[in-house]
Motif scaffolding. Structure first.
Motif, PDB file in Angstrom:
ATOM      1  N   ALA A   4       0.778  -1.232   0.003  1.00 15.92           N
ATOM      2  CA  ALA A   4      -0.030  -0.017   0.027  1.00 15.92           C
ATOM      3  C   ALA A   4       0.863   1.112   0.170  1.00 15.92           C
ATOM      4  N   ALA A   5       2.053   1.401   1.005  1.00 19.09           N
ATOM      5  CA  ALA A   5       2.803   2.365   0.739  1.00 19.09           C
ATOM      6  C   ALA A   5       3.533   2.604  -0.365  1.00 19.09           C
ATOM      7  N   ALA A   6       3.847   1.449  -1.048  1.00 21.15           N
ATOM      8  CA  ALA A   6       4.412   1.706  -2.508  1.00 21.15           C
ATOM      9  C   ALA A   6       3.681   2.276  -3.526  1.00 21.15           C
ATOM     10  N   ALA A   7       2.275   1.744  -3.504  1.00 18.60           N
ATOM     11  CA  ALA A   7       1.200   2.352  -4.565  1.00 18.60           C
ATOM     12  C   ALA A   7       1.317   3.905  -4.082  1.00 18.60           C
ATOM     13  N   GLN A   8       1.229   4.370  -2.812  1.00 18.90           N
ATOM     14  CA  GLN A   8       0.857   5.785  -2.513  1.00 18.90           C
ATOM     15  C   GLN A   8       2.232   6.567  -2.962  1.00 18.90           C
ATOM     16  N   SER A   9       3.260   5.903  -2.871  1.00 14.07           N
ATOM     17  CA  SER A   9       4.559   6.599  -3.366  1.00 14.07           C
ATOM     18  C   SER A   9       4.727   6.655  -4.861  1.00 14.07           C
ATOM     19  N   VAL A  10       4.212   5.636  -5.518  1.00 11.07           N
ATOM     20  CA  VAL A  10       4.088   5.960  -7.117  1.00 11.07           C
ATOM     21  C   VAL A  10       3.170   6.887  -7.344  1.00 11.07           C
ATOM     22  N   ALA A  11       2.053   7.086  -6.779  1.00 13.05           N
ATOM     23  CA  ALA A  11       1.302   8.010  -7.027  1.00 13.05           C
ATOM     24  C   ALA A  11       1.504   9.463  -6.885  1.00 13.05           C
ATOM     25  N   GLU A  12       2.228   9.648  -5.581  1.00  9.21           N
ATOM     26  CA  GLU A  12       2.714  11.037  -5.123  1.00  9.21           C
ATOM     27  C   GLU A  12       3.873  11.473  -6.343  1.00  9.21           C
ATOM     28  N   ARG A  13       4.544  10.542  -6.672  1.00 12.99           N
ATOM     29  CA  ARG A  13       5.712  10.985  -7.619  1.00 12.99           C
ATOM     30  C   ARG A  13       4.840  11.134  -8.859  1.00 12.99           C
ATOM     31  N   GLY A  14       4.011  10.538  -9.297  1.00 11.56           N
ATOM     32  CA  GLY A  14       3.190  10.887 -10.608  1.00 11.56           C
ATOM     33  C   GLY A  14       3.755  10.348 -11.711  1.00 11.56           C
ATOM     34  N   MET A  15       3.067  10.782 -12.755  1.00 10.77           N
ATOM     35  CA  MET A  15       3.640  10.311 -14.283  1.00 10.77           C
ATOM     36  C   MET A  15       4.972  10.941 -14.522  1.00 10.77           C
ATOM     37  N   PRO A  16       5.665  10.402 -15.388  1.00 17.28           N
ATOM     38  CA  PRO A  16       7.159  11.286 -15.753  1.00 17.28           C
ATOM     39  C   PRO A  16       6.845  12.093 -17.024  1.00 17.28           C
ATOM     40  N   PHE A  17       5.839  12.489 -17.254  1.00 13.79           N
ATOM     41  CA  PHE A  17       5.362  13.587 -18.096  1.00 13.79           C
ATOM     42  C   PHE A  17       4.105  14.283 -17.893  1.00 13.79           C
ATOM     43  N   GLU A  18       3.785  15.476 -18.439  1.00 12.76           N
ATOM     44  CA  GLU A  18       2.541  16.120 -17.937  1.00 12.76           C
ATOM     45  C   GLU A  18       1.168  15.525 -18.599  1.00 12.76           C
ATOM     46  N   ILE A  19       0.171  15.282 -17.904  1.00 13.80           N
ATOM     47  CA  ILE A  19      -0.924  14.847 -18.025  1.00 13.80           C
ATOM     48  C   ILE A  19      -1.471  15.850 -19.055  1.00 13.80           C
ATOM     49  N   VAL A  20      -2.184  15.344 -20.365  1.00 15.56           N
ATOM     50  CA  VAL A  20      -2.777  16.343 -21.108  1.00 15.56           C
ATOM     51  C   VAL A  20      -4.267  16.097 -20.969  1.00 15.56           C
TER      52      VAL A  20
END
Length: 195
Positions: free
Chosen positions: A30-46
């Motif tokens: 669960a902590a790993a899934a949150q960490s990935v979400a907090e960092r977000g995508m490696p590019f801007e979402i259009v």
């Protein structure tokens, strides 16, 4: 004599990586899934970019926190549906409140009534990955077929989601194996686009 990474089979590498993934606690997952979400995508979402996730099975990292974040940034969400072995996955529009159903492999999928879409970004589960962007899946080849099929239509970005424990030295990639553009783990983002 112990097998070196280059001589170990995909099945052996898959089993070892899945054992490392399975050894993680629910809290670590669960902590790993949150960490990935907090960092977000490696590019801007259009706005209206279509991002396909997946319904996590077994001990896979849960893409839902990241999917909710990109939806809040304007992305449209989708989930895959399995048609048959050796065929491309199909993708159906999805939102978090939609009713789901069990697909042919016992994985939750959107209703067949949901609109079919072609994703711009595919979040991909995996058993193992290396630093060249090669992944080991579960052996059916669904994502390799899907990338090969969809990339004839548009430049779909492939992003593997994994725990850091799933990184291996080298995947014995074959000619039909499709490399990912990125892998996101709880500790870092790997960018393979320059390879």
């Amino acid at each position: 004599m112990a097998a070196t990474p280059s001589t170990r089979s995909k099945a052996d590498l898959r089993a070892a990586a899945l054992a490392a993934r399975d050894a993680l606690s629910d809290q670590q997952r669960a902590a790993a899934a949150q960490s990935v979400a907090e960092r977000g995508m490696p590019f801007e979402i259009v706005r209206d970019m279509i991002v396909s996730g997946y319904s996590p099975i077994r001990s896979e990292i849960d893409p839902t926190p990241l999917m909710l974040k990109v939806a809040a940034q304007g992305a449209r969400l989708a989930l895959p549906a399995v048609t048959a072995r050796g065929q491309s996955l199909t993708f159906r529009a999805w939102s978090p409140n939609d009713r789901m159903q069990l697909g042919s492999l016992g994985i939750l999928e959107p209703s067949p009534a949901a609109a079919e879409v072609i994703p711009d970004v595919m979040l991909v589960p995996l058993a193992a990955f290396d630093r060249l962007g090669h992944r080991i899946g579960y052996g059916a080849g669904h994502y390799d077929y899907t990338f090969a099929h969809l990339r004839k239509v548009k430049a779909v970005i492939g992003i593997g989601l994994a725990f850091a424990a799933q990184e291996i030295e080298a995947v014995p990639a074959l000619s039909h194996d499709v490399a990912l553009d990125y892998v996101l783990t709880e500790t870092r983002m790997f960018d393979f686009r320059s390879f």
